[in-house]
Design an enzyme around this catalytic site. Sequence first.
Site, PDB file in Angstrom:
ATOM      1  N   LYS A 219      26.604  51.800  56.819  1.00 18.32           N
ATOM      2  CA  LYS A 219      27.368  51.088  57.850  1.00 18.32           C
ATOM      3  C   LYS A 219      27.692  49.649  57.435  1.00 18.32           C
ATOM      4  O   LYS A 219      28.679  49.079  57.892  1.00 18.32           O
ATOM      5  CB  LYS A 219      26.585  51.051  59.171  1.00 18.32           C
ATOM      6  CG  LYS A 219      26.081  52.388  59.684  1.00 18.32           C
ATOM      7  CD  LYS A 219      27.191  53.230  60.257  1.00 18.32           C
ATOM      8  CE  LYS A 219      26.742  54.360  61.163  1.00 18.32           C
ATOM      9  NZ  LYS A 219      25.851  55.356  60.589  1.00 18.32           N
TER      10      LYS A 219
HETATM   11  C1  LIG Z   1      25.892  56.724  60.678  1.00 17.11           C
HETATM   12  C2  LIG Z   1      25.140  57.492  59.663  1.00 17.11           C
HETATM   13  C3  LIG Z   1      25.516  58.786  59.298  1.00 17.11           C
HETATM   14  C4  LIG Z   1      26.666  59.515  59.966  1.00 17.11           C
HETATM   15  O1  LIG Z   1      27.922  58.906  59.710  1.00 17.11           O
HETATM   16  P1  LIG Z   1      29.155  59.228  60.680  1.00 17.11           P
HETATM   17  O2  LIG Z   1      30.227  58.304  60.247  1.00 17.11           O
HETATM   18  O3  LIG Z   1      28.668  58.942  62.064  1.00 17.11           O
HETATM   19  O4  LIG Z   1      29.491  60.655  60.489  1.00 17.11           O
HETATM   20  C5  LIG Z   1      24.807  59.430  58.303  1.00 17.11           C
HETATM   21  N1  LIG Z   1      23.748  58.833  57.714  1.00 17.11           N
HETATM   22  C6  LIG Z   1      23.337  57.599  58.043  1.00 17.11           C
HETATM   23  C7  LIG Z   1      22.155  57.034  57.359  1.00 17.11           C
HETATM   24  C8  LIG Z   1      24.012  56.882  59.024  1.00 17.11           C
HETATM   25  O5  LIG Z   1      23.608  55.652  59.358  1.00 17.11           O
END
Ligand SMILES: *Cc1c(COP(=O)(O)O)cnc(C)c1O
Length: 464
Positions: free
Chosen positions: A112
């Site tokens: 993120k």
């Molecule tokens: C947010 C997240 C995901 C999922 O990603 P999306 O964009 O919501 O599909 C997978 N793994 C981790 C560690 C995350 O923080």
Amino acid sequence: MNPIRYISTRGTQPPLSFFDAVMTGLARDGGLLIPDRIPNVTEQLRDWEDLDYPSLAFEIMRLFADEPGDARLRELIAAAYATFEHPEIAPIRKVGGLHVLELFHGPTLAFKDIALQFLGRLFEEILEERDARLNILAATSGDTGSAAIAGVRGQPRIHIFVMHPHGRVSPLQERQMTSVLDANVFNLAVKGSFDDCQLIMKTLFRDLPFKDAYALGSVNSVNWSRVLSQIVYYFHAALRVRAETGADQVQFAVPTGNFGDILAGWYAKRMGLPVRRLILATNENDILARFFNTGTYARGAVVPSINPSMDIQVASNFERWLYYKVERDPQAVSRLMTQFAREGRMEIPRDVRGRVDVEIVAGSSDTKHTLETIRRYHETHNYLLDPHTAAGIYVAEQYNELDDPMICLATAHPAKFPEAIATATGQDLAHHPILDAFGQAPTRCEVVDNNVEAVRAYLAARAR
Ligand SMILES: *Cc1c(COP(=O)(O)O)cnc(C)c1O
């Protein structure tokens, strides 16, 4: 060529500039904002092969963003990725036969950060230019919250309100959010699931007088800028793996929750990146895996898991993909989404080959397989996988019939999930100095009822 404008999947929002799309978050008609066209970059791929991460990010983002102008865009990108601890930003590790794309070298150790370090600076740029203020309302299953907070903490023009499901994010994730004591940061523990948090968020965003009065903004992947930032690493990784292996095409395996990460890969493919297919991995909360295998999108109950960022049954970015699937017909999208809201299910027609989609295949990994995958990669390759990455790799292994190189997205540092690593390996191996430093740091958090009015009142009393 005219600059790209942003339109809604539901078709009734007038087109927006890039800055306006970033500030609006969720479209005013309840749909999601998407670019009015997808640029094709096939001709540029050769020139892009040797670019470092920030330079490539600039080339890709400028296609979608005519604001704030090239020179300033370059600066924002450089500042965002200067916070990463690895010089390559998103390095690739060869592990067994797989190419593991490590997206967790940012300040909060999850992928993120790639989008939110940039978005935090972009918000600041827009607010300065417009002499405006912003109240960010976010829902998090764990990683978005801390990454969003890290992106905007201390900014004078922004207050951020982050809802997480009470008791359902890992203790470490919770401390990572609630130990940030800047005056502009507000953590809310909602007595419900992540889907409840997301529903509260969407309800308040759809209340347009409220949204306007409080200048509400979004850092969730409903915000187009998040998807845009994520397109970059698909290009960066595919171009590198192609150069290294001599392959024509690559495959990507993506652990999926809200469908934002994999959707960025889908846009990259549509822009001309040679991606053979995308492999979507879910955990026990497998609405998306079921959908791509059957054509029925049907909500189930959310089960808490060891990979909580995938504990999602209603994936907001699915609507963006659906828009293209129904031949860009906003009325069809509205009809299907209304039906889904009412009945908790919708059916999508299969194509001639009997498949829901030829670009995305899907599977799921349960706790047992995820833990076994962590244990096996540690034992065989001396490489630690976080439980989200492990679920993606487990599903990738089920789809091993093609020769194209497999790039597996590693979405979090294993140290964010020490309990799962300890259960899988029997050892206390998962550490990172950033996380170890939290120790018993003081925290601040408010527990609120699972109810829109409680959150509305909290926000109204503390907004900028
Ligand atoms: C947010 C997240 C995901 C999922 O990603 P999306 O964009 O919501 O599909 C997978 N793994 C981790 C560690 C995350 O923080």
